[in-house]
Design a protein around this motif. Structure first.
Motif, short mmCIF file in Angstrom:
data_model
loop_
_atom_site.label_atom_id
_atom_site.label_comp_id
_atom_site.label_asym_id
_atom_site.label_seq_id
_atom_site.Cartn_x
_atom_site.Cartn_y
_atom_site.Cartn_z
N SER A 37 0.80 -1.19 -0.05
CA SER A 37 -0.01 0.12 0.07
C SER A 37 0.92 1.35 -0.01
N ASP A 57 -9.86 2.12 -2.78
CA ASP A 57 -9.21 0.77 -2.39
C ASP A 57 -10.16 -0.24 -2.97
N CYS A 60 -11.12 -4.04 -1.33
CA CYS A 60 -10.21 -3.70 0.01
C CYS A 60 -10.27 -4.66 1.07
N GLY A 63 -9.77 -4.01 4.96
CA GLY A 63 -9.35 -2.76 5.44
C GLY A 63 -7.73 -2.59 5.53
N GLY A 66 -6.35 -0.07 3.66
CA GLY A 66 -7.23 1.21 3.80
C GLY A 66 -6.52 2.08 4.97
N TRP A 76 -10.58 7.65 2.28
CA TRP A 76 -10.87 6.22 1.32
C TRP A 76 -12.33 5.58 1.42
N GLY A 78 -13.72 1.82 0.23
CA GLY A 78 -13.37 0.52 0.15
C GLY A 78 -14.28 -0.34 -0.65
N ASP A 80 -15.37 -4.16 -1.89
CA ASP A 80 -15.17 -5.41 -2.05
C ASP A 80 -16.49 -6.40 -2.41
#
Length: 138
Positions: A37, A57, A60, A63, A66, A76, A78, A80
């Motif tokens: 990252s 992200d 993600c 996290g 993140g 951010w 995220g 997923d």
């Protein structure tokens, strides 16, 4: 090689509650995610103007990536596909906003809303789809 997640099942199936917790509790995974990252942020080459950026992200998970974004002063979102991974992120009280979604379906954000995006481990899910397609063609 068959034990790699991308060969077992697509991420929405493989990343169940048990796997999500196991993934997030691995100190090796945590270290790798943080390092990758940090490198992703370097590659984004965001302006160093002291203004927090809004980043996405993609994939993600729980996290982990993140957290690095937050530690670097950014906001951010995220995304997923695995509700189990996002539940772990919620339990960990990450600072990003979380969305369940398939990155292949797009984000639904207007152009110019975000300042950048990272995706650290999500590409692995594409391997499962690719392998399935190869098997059909063979």
């Amino acid at each position: 090689m068959a034990s790699r997640p991308e060969f077992v099942a697509p991420p929405e199936i493989f990343c169940d509650d048990s796997e999500a917790r196991k993934y997030t509790s691995s100190s090796r995974i945590i270290q790798i995610q943080a390092s990758l990252s940090e490198r992703a942020l370097e590659l984004l080459a965001l302006p160093d103007d002291g203004v927090p950026k809004l980043l996405v992200d993609i994939g993600c998970g729980s996290g982990l990536s993140g957290e690095t974004l937050s530690e670097n002063g950014h906001h951010w979102i995220g995304l997923d596909i695995s509700p189990s991974m996002l539940n772990v992120a919620l339990e960990r009280e990450v600072e990003g906003d979380l969305l369940v979604g398939d990155m292949g379906q797009g984000l639904g954000l207007r152009p110019g809303v975000i300042d950048g995006a990272i995706s650290i481990s999500a590409v692995q899910g594409f391997f499962h789809i690719f392998i399935q397609m190869l098997n059909k063609w063979s």
